[in-house]
Scaffold this motif. Structure first.
Motif, PDB file in Angstrom:
ATOM      1  N   ASN A   6       0.868  -1.160   0.000  1.00 57.63           N
ATOM      2  CA  ASN A   6       0.000   0.000   0.000  1.00 57.63           C
ATOM      3  C   ASN A   6       0.913   1.219   0.000  1.00 57.63           C
ATOM      4  OD1 ASN A   6      -1.566   2.238   0.709  1.00 57.63           O
ATOM      5  ND2 ASN A   6      -3.049   0.946   1.778  1.00 57.63           N
ATOM      6  N   TYR A   7       1.193   1.742  -1.189  1.00 55.76           N
ATOM      7  CA  TYR A   7       2.164   2.833  -1.301  1.00 55.76           C
ATOM      8  C   TYR A   7       1.660   4.127  -0.652  1.00 55.76           C
ATOM      9  CZ  TYR A   7      -0.561   3.578  -5.627  1.00 55.76           C
ATOM     10  OH  TYR A   7      -1.557   3.729  -6.542  1.00 55.76           O
ATOM     11  N   SER A   8       0.354   4.290  -0.549  1.00 56.97           N
ATOM     12  CA  SER A   8      -0.175   5.484   0.117  1.00 56.97           C
ATOM     13  C   SER A   8       0.140   5.473   1.610  1.00 56.97           C
ATOM     14  CB  SER A   8      -1.687   5.584  -0.085  1.00 56.97           C
ATOM     15  OG  SER A   8      -1.955   5.884  -1.430  1.00 56.97           O
ATOM     16  N   GLU A   9       0.131   4.300   2.199  1.00 58.74           N
ATOM     17  CA  GLU A   9       0.488   4.186   3.616  1.00 58.74           C
ATOM     18  C   GLU A   9       2.004   4.190   3.813  1.00 58.74           C
ATOM     19  OE1 GLU A   9      -1.390   0.804   5.416  1.00 58.74           O
ATOM     20  OE2 GLU A   9      -3.413   1.572   4.995  1.00 58.74           O
ATOM     21  N   VAL A  42      -3.839   7.119 -22.197  1.00 56.15           N
ATOM     22  CA  VAL A  42      -2.515   6.858 -21.623  1.00 56.15           C
ATOM     23  C   VAL A  42      -2.549   5.577 -20.788  1.00 56.15           C
ATOM     24  CG1 VAL A  42      -0.788   7.724 -19.973  1.00 56.15           C
ATOM     25  CG2 VAL A  42      -1.759   9.261 -21.715  1.00 56.15           C
ATOM     26  N   SER A  43      -3.607   5.382 -20.025  1.00 53.46           N
ATOM     27  CA  SER A  43      -3.726   4.165 -19.211  1.00 53.46           C
ATOM     28  C   SER A  43      -3.880   2.924 -20.086  1.00 53.46           C
ATOM     29  CB  SER A  43      -4.899   4.296 -18.236  1.00 53.46           C
ATOM     30  OG  SER A  43      -4.650   5.345 -17.323  1.00 53.46           O
ATOM     31  N   GLN A  44      -4.529   3.048 -21.253  1.00 58.21           N
ATOM     32  CA  GLN A  44      -4.588   1.927 -22.200  1.00 58.21           C
ATOM     33  C   GLN A  44      -3.182   1.568 -22.676  1.00 58.21           C
ATOM     34  OE1 GLN A  44      -7.137   3.390 -25.339  1.00 58.21           O
ATOM     35  NE2 GLN A  44      -8.934   2.310 -24.532  1.00 58.21           N
ATOM     36  N   ILE A  45      -2.435   2.576 -23.091  1.00 60.39           N
ATOM     37  CA  ILE A  45      -1.071   2.341 -23.595  1.00 60.39           C
ATOM     38  C   ILE A  45      -0.220   1.673 -22.531  1.00 60.39           C
ATOM     39  CG2 ILE A  45       1.066   3.480 -24.322  1.00 60.39           C
ATOM     40  CD1 ILE A  45      -0.801   5.662 -25.597  1.00 60.39           C
ATOM     41  N   ASN A  46      -0.313   2.156 -21.302  1.00 62.01           N
ATOM     42  CA  ASN A  46       0.501   1.628 -20.218  1.00 62.01           C
ATOM     43  C   ASN A  46      -0.036   0.316 -19.648  1.00 62.01           C
ATOM     44  OD1 ASN A  46       2.460   3.669 -20.261  1.00 62.01           O
ATOM     45  ND2 ASN A  46       1.195   5.003 -19.002  1.00 62.01           N
ATOM     46  N   TYR A  50      -6.123  -0.687 -13.208  1.00 67.14           N
ATOM     47  CA  TYR A  50      -6.606   0.081 -12.057  1.00 67.14           C
ATOM     48  C   TYR A  50      -7.079   1.469 -12.497  1.00 67.14           C
ATOM     49  CZ  TYR A  50      -6.677   2.233  -7.421  1.00 67.14           C
ATOM     50  OH  TYR A  50      -7.066   2.883  -6.271  1.00 67.14           O
ATOM     51  N   CYS A  51      -6.251   2.169 -13.270  1.00 66.22           N
ATOM     52  CA  CYS A  51      -6.601   3.517 -13.711  1.00 66.22           C
ATOM     53  C   CYS A  51      -7.710   3.497 -14.761  1.00 66.22           C
ATOM     54  CB  CYS A  51      -5.364   4.244 -14.234  1.00 66.22           C
ATOM     55  SG  CYS A  51      -4.168   4.620 -12.901  1.00 66.22           S
ATOM     56  N   TRP A 133       0.819   8.277 -12.233  1.00 69.28           N
ATOM     57  CA  TRP A 133      -0.141   7.430 -11.508  1.00 69.28           C
ATOM     58  C   TRP A 133      -0.111   5.999 -12.034  1.00 69.28           C
ATOM     59  CZ3 TRP A 133      -1.639   8.636  -6.980  1.00 69.28           C
ATOM     60  CH2 TRP A 133      -2.002   9.929  -6.626  1.00 69.28           C
ATOM     61  N   ASN A 134      -0.023   5.839 -13.353  1.00 72.58           N
ATOM     62  CA  ASN A 134       0.053   4.489 -13.930  1.00 72.58           C
ATOM     63  C   ASN A 134       1.259   3.737 -13.393  1.00 72.58           C
ATOM     64  OD1 ASN A 134      -1.024   5.183 -17.393  1.00 72.58           O
ATOM     65  ND2 ASN A 134      -2.220   5.034 -15.533  1.00 72.58           N
ATOM     66  N   ARG A 135       2.371   4.410 -13.241  1.00 72.96           N
ATOM     67  CA  ARG A 135       3.581   3.748 -12.778  1.00 72.96           C
ATOM     68  C   ARG A 135       3.471   3.333 -11.311  1.00 72.96           C
ATOM     69  NH1 ARG A 135       3.961   5.541 -17.346  1.00 72.96           N
ATOM     70  NH2 ARG A 135       5.694   5.262 -18.782  1.00 72.96           N
ATOM     71  N   PHE A 136       2.809   4.132 -10.502  1.00 72.24           N
ATOM     72  CA  PHE A 136       2.550   3.707  -9.119  1.00 72.24           C
ATOM     73  C   PHE A 136       1.622   2.495  -9.101  1.00 72.24           C
ATOM     74  CE2 PHE A 136       4.112   7.885  -7.779  1.00 72.24           C
ATOM     75  CZ  PHE A 136       4.790   7.552  -6.622  1.00 72.24           C
ATOM     76  N   ALA A 137       0.517   2.583  -9.834  1.00 76.68           N
ATOM     77  CA  ALA A 137      -0.478   1.507  -9.810  1.00 76.68           C
ATOM     78  C   ALA A 137       0.078   0.205 -10.385  1.00 76.68           C
ATOM     79  CB  ALA A 137      -1.732   1.936 -10.568  1.00 76.68           C
TER      80      ALA A 137
END
Length: 154
Positions: A6-9, A42-46, A50-51, A133-137
């Protein structure tokens, strides 16, 4: 797929900065509908499920038609997108795949023909942020929840 952490925590202050950047996008000169369309492409490409799961309903709520979402992966072949959307999508793809093709003068000029300088910067910020955000997810294997089916399976 099992989330890695959980990267947010794990790094609350870091993620606070990411959320502040996301909040700043509400003040951009780019309309919400176009920002959501860019987030989807962008989320499709990556390959960020999740996004995609998060932004598909947001895109519809912002006024992106279901037809545009249905054909987004093949936007170049579709008459559903206007000139500004095509220029923005082209720029978003170029920046997302920058290691493959760079940000060509042709793609940039297409952008400049329909966007102001401020809009170009704001659009670039929006593209950069969804890539982050994509890279975190993806990196930490964030998983989306299963939603109730909207339509009965055939």
């Amino acid at each position: 797929m099992t989330p890695r952490m959980n990267y947010s925590e794990a790094a609350a202050e870091t993620m606070k900065a990411m959320r502040a950047a996301e909040d700043a996008t509400k003040e951009l000169s780019i309309p919400l509908m176009l920002r959501e369309l860019i987030k989807m492409r962008v989320s499709q490409i990556n390959g960020c499920a999740y996004c995609l799961d998060m932004h598909a309903p947001a895109a519809r709520d912002a006024g992106v038609s279901q037809q545009k979402l249905d054909v987004l992966a093949a936007w170049r072949e579709s008459p559903a997108f206007d000139e500004r959307e095509c220029a923005a999508l082209d720029w978003a793809e170029a920046l997302t795949r920058i290691e493959q093709q760079g940000a060509s003068e042709e793609v940039f000029q297409r952008l400049r023909n329909v966007f102001t300088e401020r809009e170009c910067v704001d659009l670039t910020f929006a593209v950069t942020l969804i890539n982050s955000w994509n890279r975190f997810a993806i990196g930490f294997r964030s998983t989306h929840k299963i939603r109730e089916r909207d339509h009965a399976a055939a």
